[in-house]
Write a protein that holds these residues in place. Structure first.
Motif, mmCIF file in Angstrom:
data_model
loop_
_atom_site.group_PDB
_atom_site.id
_atom_site.type_symbol
_atom_site.label_atom_id
_atom_site.label_comp_id
_atom_site.label_asym_id
_atom_site.label_seq_id
_atom_site.Cartn_x
_atom_site.Cartn_y
_atom_site.Cartn_z
ATOM 1 N N VAL A 50 0.865 -1.189 0.000
ATOM 2 C CA VAL A 50 0.000 0.000 0.000
ATOM 3 C C VAL A 50 0.896 1.232 0.000
ATOM 4 O O VAL A 50 1.813 1.337 0.800
ATOM 5 N N GLU A 51 0.611 2.169 -0.912
ATOM 6 C CA GLU A 51 1.437 3.373 -0.981
ATOM 7 C C GLU A 51 0.737 4.614 -0.453
ATOM 8 O O GLU A 51 1.382 5.617 -0.182
ATOM 9 N N LEU A 52 -0.584 4.560 -0.321
ATOM 10 C CA LEU A 52 -1.342 5.742 0.074
ATOM 11 C C LEU A 52 -2.603 5.327 0.805
ATOM 12 O O LEU A 52 -3.269 4.369 0.413
ATOM 13 N N VAL A 53 -2.922 6.068 1.866
ATOM 14 C CA VAL A 53 -4.175 5.873 2.594
ATOM 15 C C VAL A 53 -4.974 7.161 2.477
ATOM 16 O O VAL A 53 -4.469 8.246 2.774
ATOM 17 N N LEU A 54 -6.217 7.031 2.036
ATOM 18 C CA LEU A 54 -7.134 8.164 1.954
ATOM 19 C C LEU A 54 -8.061 8.105 3.153
ATOM 20 O O LEU A 54 -8.572 7.039 3.484
ATOM 21 N N VAL A 55 -8.254 9.240 3.782
ATOM 22 C CA VAL A 55 -9.179 9.325 4.912
ATOM 23 C C VAL A 55 -10.248 10.349 4.549
ATOM 24 O O VAL A 55 -9.920 11.480 4.175
ATOM 25 N N LYS A 78 -2.524 9.419 15.660
ATOM 26 C CA LYS A 78 -2.047 8.082 16.038
ATOM 27 C C LYS A 78 -1.504 7.333 14.822
ATOM 28 O O LYS A 78 -0.490 6.642 14.908
ATOM 29 N N PHE A 79 -2.190 7.475 13.682
ATOM 30 C CA PHE A 79 -1.771 6.809 12.451
ATOM 31 C C PHE A 79 -0.376 7.260 12.026
ATOM 32 O O PHE A 79 0.471 6.440 11.691
ATOM 33 N N THR A 80 -0.140 8.578 12.039
ATOM 34 C CA THR A 80 1.159 9.097 11.582
ATOM 35 C C THR A 80 2.294 8.707 12.519
ATOM 36 O O THR A 80 3.438 8.596 12.084
ATOM 37 N N VAL A 81 1.980 8.489 13.791
ATOM 38 C CA VAL A 81 3.007 8.012 14.732
ATOM 39 C C VAL A 81 3.307 6.535 14.465
ATOM 40 O O VAL A 81 4.467 6.126 14.401
ATOM 41 N N LYS A 82 2.261 5.744 14.272
ATOM 42 C CA LYS A 82 2.431 4.298 14.086
ATOM 43 C C LYS A 82 2.987 3.955 12.702
ATOM 44 O O LYS A 82 3.761 3.006 12.556
ATOM 45 N N PHE A 83 2.593 4.722 11.682
ATOM 46 C CA PHE A 83 3.021 4.451 10.306
ATOM 47 C C PHE A 83 3.637 5.714 9.703
ATOM 48 O O PHE A 83 3.073 6.329 8.795
ATOM 49 N N PRO A 84 4.804 6.126 10.180
ATOM 50 C CA PRO A 84 5.374 7.425 9.785
ATOM 51 C C PRO A 84 5.740 7.537 8.303
ATOM 52 O O PRO A 84 5.778 8.645 7.768
ATOM 53 N N VAL A 85 5.988 6.432 7.624
ATOM 54 C CA VAL A 85 6.370 6.517 6.219
ATOM 55 C C VAL A 85 5.175 6.374 5.266
ATOM 56 O O VAL A 85 5.323 6.580 4.067
ATOM 57 N N MET A 86 4.019 6.034 5.794
ATOM 58 C CA MET A 86 2.835 5.848 4.941
ATOM 59 C C MET A 86 2.245 7.206 4.595
ATOM 60 O O MET A 86 1.963 8.018 5.466
#
Length: 135
Positions: A50-55, A78-86
């Motif tokens: 997965v290269e991109l997550v849309l919210v 929380k997402f950006t802390v857990k998945f910093p490169v996503m």
């Protein structure tokens, strides 16, 4: 190429849709209990590229933020802390729930199935993703 994942975030349930690897077709994936969302994403990111997550970004008609934006902002932190490169992007999600119900009616689903809020959330996430792919 990698997949794009779309989330129709809710305080109880989150609808999830995913693109094919060519990023042409959006498909409903599932709806998960929001409390289990991070665990689900962690597992999914291990098994799929997965290269991109849309919210989804819920807005009022006057473009102001909706009441659910506070919960979504907390999730994004929380997402950006857990998945910093996503990579993560926000997408306007106005009317997606209404469009999801209309899609269900147009496809001939009986009233009982149309009342399944988890299915509405999954279809909403698919609409969010498809609109992004079209743009």
């Amino acid at each position: 190429m990698a997949r794009i994942l779309a989330l129709d975030y809710g305080t109880r349930r989150t609808g999830i849709a995913v693109s094919d690897e060519m990023q042409i077709i959006a498909s409903g994936l599932t709806t998960v209990d929001t409390r289990e969302l991070m665990k689900f994403l962690e597992s999914y990111f291990v098994s799929e590229n997965v290269e991109l997550v849309l919210v989804g970004e819920p807005k009022q008609m006057d473009n102001s933020a909706s009441q659910s934006e506070v919960a979504i902002s907390e999730f994004i932190k929380k997402f950006t802390v857990k998945f910093p490169v996503m990579q993560l992007k926000r997408v306007d999600e106005r009317f997606t729930s209404k469009m999801a119900v209309k899609t269900m009616i147009d496809s001939g689903l009986k009233k009982k199935k149309r009342q399944n809020k988890a299915l509405v959330d999954e279809i909403s996430a698919t609409i969010i993703l498809q609109s992004y792919l079209y743009s």
